[in-house]
Design a protein around this motif. Structure first.
Motif, PDB file in Angstrom:
ATOM      1  N   ALA A   1       1.325   4.062  -2.861  1.00  0.00           N
ATOM      2  CA  ALA A   1       1.008   5.471  -2.586  1.00  0.00           C
ATOM      3  C   ALA A   1       2.200   6.367  -2.894  1.00  0.00           C
ATOM      4  O   ALA A   1       2.045   7.456  -3.479  1.00  0.00           O
ATOM      5  CB  ALA A   1       0.587   5.622  -1.125  1.00  0.00           C
TER       6      ALA A   1
ATOM      7  N   ASN B   1      -2.882   8.075  -1.600  1.00  0.00           N
ATOM      8  CA  ASN B   1      -3.206   7.062  -0.598  1.00  0.00           C
ATOM      9  C   ASN B   1      -4.583   6.450  -0.840  1.00  0.00           C
ATOM     10  O   ASN B   1      -4.787   5.249  -0.636  1.00  0.00           O
ATOM     11  CB  ASN B   1      -3.148   7.662   0.804  1.00  0.00           C
ATOM     12  CG  ASN B   1      -1.757   7.583   1.406  1.00  0.00           C
ATOM     13  OD1 ASN B   1      -1.363   6.567   1.963  1.00  0.00           O
ATOM     14  ND2 ASN B   1      -1.001   8.666   1.249  1.00  0.00           N
TER      15      ASN B   1
ATOM     16  N   TRP C   1      -3.289  12.755  -0.291  1.00  0.00           N
ATOM     17  CA  TRP C   1      -4.552  12.062  -0.014  1.00  0.00           C
ATOM     18  C   TRP C   1      -5.027  11.268  -1.217  1.00  0.00           C
ATOM     19  O   TRP C   1      -5.485  10.126  -1.080  1.00  0.00           O
ATOM     20  CB  TRP C   1      -5.626  13.073   0.417  1.00  0.00           C
ATOM     21  CG  TRP C   1      -5.343  13.639   1.771  1.00  0.00           C
ATOM     22  CD1 TRP C   1      -4.980  14.911   2.078  1.00  0.00           C
ATOM     23  CD2 TRP C   1      -5.370  12.925   3.000  1.00  0.00           C
ATOM     24  NE1 TRP C   1      -4.766  15.057   3.426  1.00  0.00           N
ATOM     25  CE2 TRP C   1      -5.010  13.841   4.024  1.00  0.00           C
ATOM     26  CE3 TRP C   1      -5.657  11.611   3.357  1.00  0.00           C
ATOM     27  CZ2 TRP C   1      -4.930  13.483   5.360  1.00  0.00           C
ATOM     28  CZ3 TRP C   1      -5.580  11.262   4.697  1.00  0.00           C
ATOM     29  CH2 TRP C   1      -5.228  12.173   5.683  1.00  0.00           C
TER      30      TRP C   1
ATOM     31  N   HIS D   1       0.832  -1.208   0.000  1.00  0.00           N
ATOM     32  CA  HIS D   1       0.000   0.000   0.000  1.00  0.00           C
ATOM     33  C   HIS D   1       0.868   1.261   0.000  1.00  0.00           C
ATOM     34  O   HIS D   1       0.660   2.176  -0.808  1.00  0.00           O
ATOM     35  CB  HIS D   1      -0.913   0.009   1.225  1.00  0.00           C
ATOM     36  CG  HIS D   1      -1.549   1.350   1.483  1.00  0.00           C
ATOM     37  ND1 HIS D   1      -2.682   1.775   0.833  1.00  0.00           N
ATOM     38  CD2 HIS D   1      -1.171   2.394   2.307  1.00  0.00           C
ATOM     39  CE1 HIS D   1      -2.995   2.994   1.233  1.00  0.00           C
ATOM     40  NE2 HIS D   1      -2.097   3.398   2.133  1.00  0.00           N
ATOM     41  N   PHE D   2       1.848   1.322   0.905  1.00  0.00           N
ATOM     42  CA  PHE D   2       2.657   2.536   1.019  1.00  0.00           C
ATOM     43  C   PHE D   2       3.586   2.723  -0.189  1.00  0.00           C
ATOM     44  O   PHE D   2       3.832   3.853  -0.613  1.00  0.00           O
ATOM     45  CB  PHE D   2       3.452   2.512   2.323  1.00  0.00           C
ATOM     46  CG  PHE D   2       2.602   2.797   3.528  1.00  0.00           C
ATOM     47  CD1 PHE D   2       2.060   4.062   3.735  1.00  0.00           C
ATOM     48  CD2 PHE D   2       2.328   1.810   4.461  1.00  0.00           C
ATOM     49  CE1 PHE D   2       1.260   4.339   4.832  1.00  0.00           C
ATOM     50  CE2 PHE D   2       1.526   2.076   5.566  1.00  0.00           C
ATOM     51  CZ  PHE D   2       0.990   3.340   5.756  1.00  0.00           C
TER      52      PHE D   2
END
Length: 543
Positions: free
Chosen positions: A51, A68, A65, A47-48
């Protein structure tokens, strides 16, 4: 949303769907039960990373935002696709698809956990119903198959097969590991340990039995909870085997630490009874055992093994031989610490369970108590009694207790070999299947033991027609992974029963209304059998 944003999002989601399907193909060949925290870490890291990449390399999703949010959507889509693919495969395309069983069980082992809760921790009753409904082969998990006929016992348990995922979820010891080469090597050490020490250890068991008799004497004529006394006895015996020193529960002198440890063990067995259905959750619990109640148990057992190592002129015990034949390095010490916990936790609760059943049967069947006493009296009279020697009526009584209520309700897991496993009845179990022979159900199957719900010790002596297939009797399992502590357990059972009924009459309190159906119907499945607490009265016999 602009056209560029829409197009980019479509590409990302399309890639996520493809990634989910691709990951499912990889997951088929990976034992994910042993890597739950690694997988969770990978998902969070992905995920990171996604992002970060979207924020720094995308003109469309450059804000914190939005990057993410889109990364979360990508990861969620991938996982949703992965699970959809897995569930469809399990339901309609899995090699076990033609074996009968509940639909929910095909999809997830959470079905089993839900049945544990619904049955009020009596999962064995659920399995009984599945057996009656579907027959001898029941799919009870996505890749799990329970079998209920003796023709499967030798091919599954009597031959070296890789153990199931439950055994790989706990710390490494003789019992809890899936490494066949390690087990084979380590089992030789254990077998020699019992062979070398049991002859000398018999007198120690008799000493513990005398202490138990003193407890009975101190409460003679008064109701006592037999479950607690038998557990205290077996815990003292096992701690002596593991550490060369008793924990003194029978004498009422156990330390506060030992009492806390025993409480933790009982709670741990209940937890294992739940988590054994979902090995990855058990793996997480084991990984986090450096905190919470298990931390104390591990620290205590480590200290006790160290003290046993430094003990001068100890009495013969199992740990002494294991110490002498285990390399004194970090790995060897970790194995010894784990096996000390194995000796105590596996040996105490199982023996206590059987002793409790036997005492309750003595109280219920007074004629049987008389016949066992008469046989024991003859052996005491000629001075030939020893807990290491079999006795006809006594051993038949013990065997029937082990048959009607096996102390371990958990079905041993084995994995079918490459190419699958063909059984004598023509059934072919696909490779990679986790096979669980239902010991409890087989022990109570009328095909193998006529009148299975009745407690009839004579089936082992004068009524052999009540045993249609003796191979169905496997309370200590069978084959290369059978229980190495069988000899110690039988010595304890013979010693306690023989000496107790020689000095005491065993009965229920006058107000007790006891039925076998109610008693056995309230046993809980705590991995081992959780018997209802029962009070008995021990009255000093007048010679």
């Amino acid at each position: 949303m602009s056209t560029d944003e829409t197009s980019t999002l479509r590409v990302l989601l399309g890639s996520s769907v493809a990634a989910g399907i691709f990951l499912h193909q990889i997951a088929k060949n990976v034992d994910i039960d042993r890597r739950p925290l690694s997988i969770l870490g990978s998902v969070i890291t992905t995920h990171f990373l996604a992002a970060y990449g979207l924020q720094h390399f995308s003109e469309v999703y450059g804000s914190f935002w939005s990057s993410n949010l889109v990364a979360a959507l990508v990861v969620t889509t991938t996982l949703t696709t992965l699970w959809t693919s897995i569930l469809l495969y399990r339901a309609f395309f899995h090699p076990l698809k033609n074996f009968p069983g509940p639909f929910g069980a095909k999809l997830s082992k959470f079905w089993s956990l839900s049945q544990v809760v619904k049955s009020k921790v009596r999962y064995y009753t659920v399995v009984n119903e599945l057996h009656h409904q579907y027959g001898d082969y029941v799919r009870t998990g996505p890749r799990e198959l329970m079998v209920f006929n003796t023709g499967a016992l030798n091919p599954v348990l009597g031959t070296r097969r890789v153990k199931g995922p439950f055994y790989g979820a706990l710390e490494k010891s003789l019992h809890t590991n899936q490494d066949d080469a390690f087990h084979k090597k380590r089992r030789k050490v254990w077998d020699m340990a019992f062979k070398k020490t049991l002859q000398d250890y018999g007198p120690s068991i008799e000493e513990f039995t005398e202490s138990l008799l003193e407890r009975f004497e101190s409460t003679a004529g008064k109701p006592v909870v037999i479950n607690e006394l038998t557990l205290h006895y077996s815990y003292d015996v096992m701690s002596s085997l593991a550490f060369g020193a008793s924990t003194n529960f029978i004498q009422g002198k156990a330390s506060e630490t030992a009492s806390t440890i025993l409480s933790n063990i009982k709670e741990g067995i209940v937890a294992i009874g739940l988590l054994s259905h979902i090995p990855w959750m058990l793996n997480v619990a084991e990984t986090l055992s450096f905190i919470g109640p298990m931390k104390m148990f591990k620290s205590w057992s480590k200290q006790m093994v160290t003290e046993r190592r430094e003990m001068s002129n100890p009495k013969p015990d199992i740990m002494g031989y294991l110490l002498a034949h285990t390399q004194d390095d970090a790995e060897g010490r970790a194995i010894l610490n784990a096996e000390s916990r194995l000796i105590i936790s596996a040996g105490s609760d199982t023996t206590a369970t059987t002793l409790t059943v036997l005492f309750i049967m003595l109280a219920h069947f007074q004629d049987l108590q008389k016949s066992v006493r008469e046989e024991v009296a003859r052996t005491f009279k000629d001075g030939s009694y020893t807990c290491a020697e079999p006795q006809s009526i006594l051993d038949a009584f013990v065997n029937e207790g082990l048959r009607i209520q096996p102390p371990v309700l958990f079905a041993s897991q084995r994995i079918s070999p490459k190419g699958g496993l063909q059984l004598s009845d023509g059934v072919i179990i696909p490779e990679g299947t986790v096979i669980l022979p239902g010991t409890y159900q087989i022990h109570n199957d009328e095909r193998y033991f006529p009148r299975p719900d009745e407690f009839i010790p004579e089936r082992w002596t004068t009524k052999p027609e009540l045993i249609a297939d003796k191979s169905a009797f496997i309370p200590f399992s069978m084959g290369p992974y059978k229980c190495p502590g069988k000899s110690v357990a039988m010595m304890e059972l013979r010693s306690v029963i023989a000496k107790t009924i020689s000095k005491f009459d065993v009965s229920f309190p006058e107000t007790t209304e006891f039925t076998l159906k109610e008693f056995f119907g309230n046993v809980k499945d705590h991995f081992t059998a959780g018997l209802p607490k029962t009070k008995l009265v021990f009255t000093r016999r007048i010679e």
